[in-house]
Design a protein around this motif. Structure first.
Motif, PDB file in Angstrom:
ATOM      1  N   HIS A 261       0.582  -1.322   0.027  1.00 40.77           N
ATOM      2  CA  HIS A 261      -0.158   0.074   0.021  1.00 40.77           C
ATOM      3  C   HIS A 261       0.402   1.113   0.321  1.00 40.77           C
ATOM      4  O   HIS A 261       0.187   1.700  -0.668  1.00 40.77           O
ATOM      5  CB  HIS A 261      -0.426   0.215   1.427  1.00 40.77           C
ATOM      6  N   ALA A 262       1.834   1.366   0.603  1.00 40.08           N
ATOM      7  CA  ALA A 262       2.794   2.095   0.301  1.00 40.08           C
ATOM      8  C   ALA A 262       3.652   2.457   0.230  1.00 40.08           C
ATOM      9  O   ALA A 262       3.934   3.884  -1.215  1.00 40.08           O
ATOM     10  CB  ALA A 262       4.036   2.311   2.314  1.00 40.08           C
ATOM     11  N   ASP A 263       4.131   1.536  -1.069  1.00 38.52           N
ATOM     12  CA  ASP A 263       4.441   1.254  -2.854  1.00 38.52           C
ATOM     13  C   ASP A 263       3.766   1.911  -3.849  1.00 38.52           C
ATOM     14  O   ASP A 263       3.946   3.057  -4.076  1.00 38.52           O
ATOM     15  CB  ASP A 263       4.940  -0.109  -2.891  1.00 38.52           C
ATOM     16  N   LEU A 264       2.384   1.925  -3.073  1.00 35.77           N
ATOM     17  CA  LEU A 264       1.191   2.378  -4.546  1.00 35.77           C
ATOM     18  C   LEU A 264       1.698   3.950  -3.998  1.00 35.77           C
ATOM     19  O   LEU A 264       1.429   4.206  -5.566  1.00 35.77           O
ATOM     20  CB  LEU A 264       0.022   1.383  -4.052  1.00 35.77           C
ATOM     21  N   LYS A 265       1.315   4.386  -2.260  1.00 38.41           N
ATOM     22  CA  LYS A 265       1.138   4.904  -2.519  1.00 38.41           C
ATOM     23  C   LYS A 265       1.621   6.467  -3.184  1.00 38.41           C
ATOM     24  O   LYS A 265       2.107   7.888  -3.422  1.00 38.41           O
ATOM     25  CB  LYS A 265       0.563   6.164  -1.191  1.00 38.41           C
TER      26      LYS A 265
END
Length: 132
Positions: free
Chosen positions: A61-65
């Protein structure tokens, strides 16, 4: 498992257990304790696996953001790999529905094949009856 316990301590525990419980009840007690230990290990491993999965989801999720903030272009290899993993996960979610549809198609074809086999068997039995 018994990091702080040596052979002599285990032998002493075994002798005390034999004296206190007796030879009839000692094997049953050992089995029940080993079952408890196994169930505790299974629960601990289950919690550990769930936590690892949640941490991985949070990382994705952090990588996607980060990727969205960069506009999904000129991404680092780690971010691109995370995006690819998310795409594969999305495809795998849709796959069970496709497999079900294919299974329904093949199951619809199966009765037709079985009816053909039944009609062939009926023809064979008719021909054997006429020969008699």
């Amino acid at each position: 498992m018994f990091d702080g316990i040596g052979f002599m301590e285990l032998l002493l525990i075994g002798i005390l257990g034999l004296v206190v419980l007796g030879p009839e009840r000692l094997p049953v007690a050992v089995r029940s304790i080993s079952e408890w230990i196994r169930s505790l290990k299974r629960m601990a491993n289950s919690v550990k696996d769930e936590l690892e999965q949640e941490l991985k989801i949070d990382q994705l999720h952090a990588d996607l953001k980060k990727a969205e903030s960069k506009g999904l272009s000129n991404l680092s290899p780690e971010l691109q790999e995370s995006i690819d993993q998310l795409k594969n996960a999305a495809k795998s979610v849709n796959r069970p529905y496709q497999v079900d549809e294919v299974a329904k198609d093949t199951s619809a074809a199966t009765p037709a094949e079985s009816s053909t086999a039944k009609s062939e068997q009926a023809n064979d039995s008719d021909s054997s009856n006429t020969k008699s």
